[in-house]
Design a protein around this motif. Structure first.
Motif, PDB file in Angstrom:
ATOM      1  N   ALA A 113       0.846  -1.191   0.000  1.00  0.00           N
ATOM      2  CA  ALA A 113       0.000   0.000   0.000  1.00  0.00           C
ATOM      3  C   ALA A 113       0.879   1.238   0.000  1.00  0.00           C
ATOM      4  N   SER A 114       0.494   2.234  -0.735  1.00  0.00           N
ATOM      5  CA  SER A 114       1.239   3.487  -0.710  1.00  0.00           C
ATOM      6  C   SER A 114       0.383   4.587  -0.089  1.00  0.00           C
ATOM      7  N   SER A 115       1.066   5.582   0.445  1.00  0.00           N
ATOM      8  CA  SER A 115       0.384   6.708   1.060  1.00  0.00           C
ATOM      9  C   SER A 115       1.278   7.932   0.939  1.00  0.00           C
ATOM     10  N   GLU A 116       0.682   9.062   1.281  1.00  0.00           N
ATOM     11  CA  GLU A 116       1.383  10.331   1.117  1.00  0.00           C
ATOM     12  C   GLU A 116       1.922  10.799   2.462  1.00  0.00           C
ATOM     13  N   GLY A 117       3.215  11.004   2.567  1.00  0.00           N
ATOM     14  CA  GLY A 117       3.772  11.540   3.792  1.00  0.00           C
ATOM     15  C   GLY A 117       4.044  10.481   4.834  1.00  0.00           C
ATOM     16  N   GLN A 118       4.824  10.842   5.827  1.00  0.00           N
ATOM     17  CA  GLN A 118       5.273   9.884   6.840  1.00  0.00           C
ATOM     18  C   GLN A 118       4.128   9.372   7.697  1.00  0.00           C
ATOM     19  N   GLY A 119       3.168  10.229   7.993  1.00  0.00           N
ATOM     20  CA  GLY A 119       2.072   9.799   8.856  1.00  0.00           C
ATOM     21  C   GLY A 119       0.774   9.540   8.120  1.00  0.00           C
ATOM     22  N   GLY A 120       0.868   9.418   6.804  1.00  0.00           N
ATOM     23  CA  GLY A 120      -0.348   9.262   6.007  1.00  0.00           C
ATOM     24  C   GLY A 120      -1.118   8.009   6.372  1.00  0.00           C
ATOM     25  N   GLU A 121      -2.374   8.196   6.781  1.00  0.00           N
ATOM     26  CA  GLU A 121      -3.177   7.046   7.188  1.00  0.00           C
ATOM     27  C   GLU A 121      -3.938   6.433   6.022  1.00  0.00           C
ATOM     28  N   LYS A 122      -4.232   7.229   5.010  1.00  0.00           N
ATOM     29  CA  LYS A 122      -5.013   6.718   3.894  1.00  0.00           C
ATOM     30  C   LYS A 122      -4.117   5.845   3.030  1.00  0.00           C
ATOM     31  N   LEU A 123      -4.269   4.537   3.174  1.00  0.00           N
ATOM     32  CA  LEU A 123      -3.462   3.601   2.401  1.00  0.00           C
ATOM     33  C   LEU A 123      -4.218   3.200   1.148  1.00  0.00           C
ATOM     34  N   PHE A 124      -3.513   3.179   0.033  1.00  0.00           N
ATOM     35  CA  PHE A 124      -4.077   2.739  -1.235  1.00  0.00           C
ATOM     36  C   PHE A 124      -3.350   1.461  -1.635  1.00  0.00           C
ATOM     37  N   PHE A 125      -4.107   0.375  -1.762  1.00  0.00           N
ATOM     38  CA  PHE A 125      -3.525  -0.946  -1.911  1.00  0.00           C
ATOM     39  C   PHE A 125      -3.417  -1.372  -3.372  1.00  0.00           C
ATOM     40  N   GLY A 126      -2.416  -2.212  -3.624  1.00  0.00           N
ATOM     41  CA  GLY A 126      -2.333  -2.944  -4.873  1.00  0.00           C
ATOM     42  C   GLY A 126      -3.185  -4.203  -4.775  1.00  0.00           C
TER      43      GLY A 126
END
Lengths: 110, 113
Positions: B92-105
């Protein structure tokens, strides 16, 4: 570590019915997320919640961040066959990473 | 905008072997997280990488290791495979070090025989 209890484990409903599922945590969370996963795919983000008491909608889906910050709820109104899948809650508190529940498997009978 | 892509989609290995799984993050995301999902379970956090450094690790043994590259893509390596390592591995990728919104492959389905 943080643990999430998600219920129910599975639901069998008729098309058109409303659905409710919930998630409780052993500790306080700052963020609650709800995901849906279809077979053979990764989870897809449905709704994100950041504040206690927050109520957020995404189409027929509505989720709430519990006021105790230890629970969250997801409702689906007027279910349709494509709502079939596994719904996961996920939460994050402090410096911890996102932790997931075990999922609610939804079956919709046409 | 390109989403998270993982390769391979399926893999069969035997006990004791080593495996490398790959992930390309979503455009604009600099954080990658890896999760293991056993059948009938929710995803379990393995580790996270932010700007090429490990930024948190779950309860997994050292034979699970990872890398993040300057373009933010990532690898998950597992040595000395065990039967219980059979699972869907999600990136999963997200924006920023504390980004909670994960976008999965879509994941890599690993079977260890």
């Amino acid at each position: 570590g943080q643990q999430l209890n998600q219920s129910p484990q599975s639901m069998f409903i008729q098309e058109g019915e409303d659905v409710s599922m919930n998630c409780t945590s052993s500790s306080i969370f700052n963020t609650w997320l709800w995901y849906k996963q279809d077979p053979g795919e990764g989870p897809v983000l449905l709704i994100a919640l950041y504040k206690a008491g927050e109520l957020t909608s995404n189409g027929r889906l509505t989720a709430q961040f519990g006021i105790t910050r230890k629970d969250s709820f997801l409702n689906i109104s007027a279910s349709i066959p494509s709502d079939v899948g596994i719904y996961f809650c996920a939460g994050k508190g402090g410096s911890e990473k996102l932790v997931f529940g075990k999922g609610t498997k939804l079956t919709v009978n046409p | 905008e390109t989403g998270v892509t993982q390769s391979p989609t399926h893999l069969i290995k035997t006990r004791g072997q080593q495996v490398t799984l790959r992930c390309s993050s979503q455009s604009g995301h600099n954080t990658v997280s890896w999760y293991q999902q056993a059948l009938g379970q929710g995803p379990q956090f393995i580790f996270q990488y932010y700007r090429e450094e490990e930024n948190g690790r779950g309860n997994f043994p050292p034979r699970f290791s990872g890398l993040q590259f300057p373009n933010y893509s990532s690898e998950l390596n597992v040595n000395a495979l065990e039967l219980d390592d059979s699972a869907l591995y999600l990136c999963a990728s997200s924006e920023g070090q504390g980004g909670e919104k994960l976008f999965f492959g879509s994941g890599t389905q690993l079977s260890v025989l």
